[in-house]
Design an enzyme around this catalytic site. Structure first.
Site, PDB file in Angstrom:
ATOM      1  N   GLY A 278     -49.641  24.213  13.360  1.00  0.00           N
ATOM      2  CA  GLY A 278     -48.695  23.298  12.723  1.00  0.00           C
ATOM      3  C   GLY A 278     -49.091  21.883  13.096  1.00  0.00           C
TER       4      GLY A 278
ATOM      5  CB  CYS B   9     -24.702   3.620  20.915  1.00  0.00           C
ATOM      6  SG  CYS B   9     -24.500   2.105  20.018  1.00  0.00           S
TER       7      CYS B   9
HETATM    8  C1  PLP Z   1     -44.130  26.324  16.483  1.00  0.00           C
HETATM    9  C2  PLP Z   1     -44.862  27.536  16.084  1.00  0.00           C
HETATM   10  C3  PLP Z   1     -46.171  27.428  15.609  1.00  0.00           C
HETATM   11  C4  PLP Z   1     -46.904  26.134  15.522  1.00  0.00           C
HETATM   12  O1  PLP Z   1     -47.263  25.600  16.757  1.00  0.00           O
HETATM   13  P1  PLP Z   1     -48.143  24.263  16.807  1.00  0.00           P
HETATM   14  O2  PLP Z   1     -48.226  23.885  18.225  1.00  0.00           O
HETATM   15  O3  PLP Z   1     -47.423  23.242  15.991  1.00  0.00           O
HETATM   16  O4  PLP Z   1     -49.469  24.571  16.216  1.00  0.00           O
HETATM   17  C5  PLP Z   1     -46.770  28.593  15.170  1.00  0.00           C
HETATM   18  N1  PLP Z   1     -46.152  29.786  15.207  1.00  0.00           N
HETATM   19  C6  PLP Z   1     -44.907  29.920  15.680  1.00  0.00           C
HETATM   20  C7  PLP Z   1     -44.271  31.247  15.682  1.00  0.00           C
HETATM   21  C8  PLP Z   1     -44.210  28.807  16.123  1.00  0.00           C
HETATM   22  O5  PLP Z   1     -42.977  28.948  16.603  1.00  0.00           O
END
Ligand code: PLP
Length: 455
Positions: A300, A382
């Site tokens: 991600g 705030c």
């Molecule tokens: C958050 C998550 C990802 C992505 O992780 P990154 O560090 O953003 O690459 C992938 N798989 C699952 C199940 C996640 O919870």
């Protein structure tokens, strides 16, 4: 600079003077701030696509022609990003019906989507099946039962994986460490709960159990963690085959590699890392005498983080002699809660460096330390915890109206944004081809914020 898409460039300004300005994805950030206002999220579309291609090509090359990465869309979820993922041939992972809805709006083929989460509601499960989500990643017993029930009612056989916890402490922030045995996610191999739930899922007539998933945490730098978790998962897979005759078709290793937020963060050669993980998987499978499963990974952050930048306008510069200095900007924890949540590091840069060489002559450079001061970049909420970053070095002459950029904000900023203090969320402007820019998400209005209030 922490990423190639960030540069300083000399530009001419009125009265025959010049200054150096911050360029992002080849575009002048001061001009972008003028055109769209601040706070402003920028996304470098070319960079997003390039990041996808690194994973995609490495997967094809090292994990087989059918292997592909899934974009973990919780990192940044909006219609345009799903269109880009569709165009790039990426799979996606979703964690809510809201993300699923957005992907569908974008025309994304959700038969390639994996539905995650540690507590999918009955609504999520039925909404997912209604819309033909390809795969559910089942987290717990209740979910296996609920998915079986819904699939039976629909007369379908639902493809699914089981989420396991390999028991790895990724030595990362506690708050994003999810593969340890005591995690709220998944089923621990160590406690045999993984085996029990596998047998339970195998016995369900309307669930087609394809394999297993694990996610050891985010911002992973050491490649050995993926290799290590793959090794533990493959050991489990071998056991399921030898003891219960269960053949695993898919192994999903979860979230991707870390990104550089600050200069000290290491640079990661993702292609090389994936080749090493693939080698290690192939070797382990050979040693264990099992078939190599189809491998997935779910990056991600490393797809979108360095494609993002946030622009703010400086409001006040407050110096408390002998104590602390503050530079306040027109955004803050509503658009970027990550420092408040995890103490996350970011690189902050002023978008304009006014030319001081005229007053200082040859001393320029020598006096560099005196030209800058250390401050906390804070937001406008705030709330004392409303901090973007501490210990930031900014030029002494920073003043109201200056544009301040926070780099690497493409992941977990917009997707985590709130309306705290009734502050509208910034728009997302996409940049491409070095000169084109367009709005992918509009700036929120006050009417948007009060839309659901009943008078
Ligand atoms: C958050 C998550 C990802 C992505 O992780 P990154 O560090 O953003 O690459 C992938 N798989 C699952 C199940 C996640 O919870």
């Amino acid at each position: 600079m922490i990423c190639e898409n960030i540069t300083m460039k000399e530009v001419s300004i009125p009265e025959g003077r010049s200054e150096t300005r911050l360029f992002f994805a080849g575009q002048d950030t001061v001009e972008l701030a003028k055109k769209y206002g601040t706070p402003l999220y920028l996304m470098d579309e070319d960079r997003v696509r390039a990041n996808c291609r690194v994973y995609k090509e490495a997967f094809k090359k090292y994990c087989g022609p059918d292997a592909y990465p899934l974009y973990a869309s919780k990192a940044n979820s909006f219609t345009r990003i799903y269109e880009i993922m569709s165009e790039e041939g990426m799979g996606i992972d979703l964690v809510s019906s809201g993300e699923l809805f957005t992907a569908i709006q974008a025309g994304y083929d959700v038969s390639r989507a994996y539905f995650h989460g540690n507590n999918k509601t009955d609504f999520d499960i039925s909404y997912g099946m209604e819309n033909g989500v390809g795969y559910f990643v089942m987290d717990n017993w209740e979910e296996v039962e609920a998915i079986e029930r819904e699939a039976a009612a629909r007369g379908i056989k639902q493809k699914a994986l089981l989420r396991l916890t390999p028991g790895i402490d990724p030595h990362t922030f506690e708050a994003v460490a999810t593969g340890k045995v005591d995690s709220k996610f998944g089923n621990a191999i160590e406690t045999r709960q993984a085996e029990e739930i596998t047998l339970f899922a195998m016995a369900q007539p309307h669930i087609d159990l394809l394999g297993f998933h694990c996610h050891i945490g985010s911002q992973i730098f050491g490649e050995d963690l993926f290799e290590k978790s793959a090794e533990i998962m493959l050991g489990f897979i071998e056991k399921m085959e030898k003891s219960h005759g269960f053949k695993t078709a898919e192994l999903n290793l979860g979230g991707g590699y870390g990104v550089r937020y600050v200069e000290d963060d290491p640079h990661i050669d993702i292609e090389k890392k994936i080749s090493q993980v693939a080698d290690s998987i192939n070797k382990t499978c050979e040693d264990l005498g099992i078939q190599v499963p189809l491998v997935h990974m779910e990056p991600g952050r490393s797809i979108v983080a360095d494609a993002g930048m946030t622009l703010y306008t400086v409001g006040s510069v407050k110096r408390i002699p002998g104590y602390k200095n503050y530079v306040s900007v027109d955004g803050g924890m509503p658009d970027n809660p990550r420092f408040a949540l995890y103490g996350s590091k970011y690189t902050c840069l002023l978008a304009e460096n006014r030319d001081k060489s005229k007053d200082k002559g040859k001393d320029k450079g020598k006096d560099k330390d005196k030209d800058s001061f250390v401050c906390s970049v804070v937001g406008r909420c705030c709330e004392s915890g409303d901090i973007i970053q501490e210990n930031v070095n900014l030029p002494n002459d920073v003043r109201r109206g200056d544009i301040l950029a926070v780099c690497t904000t493409g992941a977990y900023n917009y997707s985590m944004a709130s309306n705290y203090n009734r502050i509208p969320r910034p728009p997302i402007v996409m940049l491409r081809g070095g000169e084109e820019n367009y709005i992918a998400v509009k700036r929120e209005t006050f009417e948007d914020i009060a839309r659901n209030d009943i008078k």
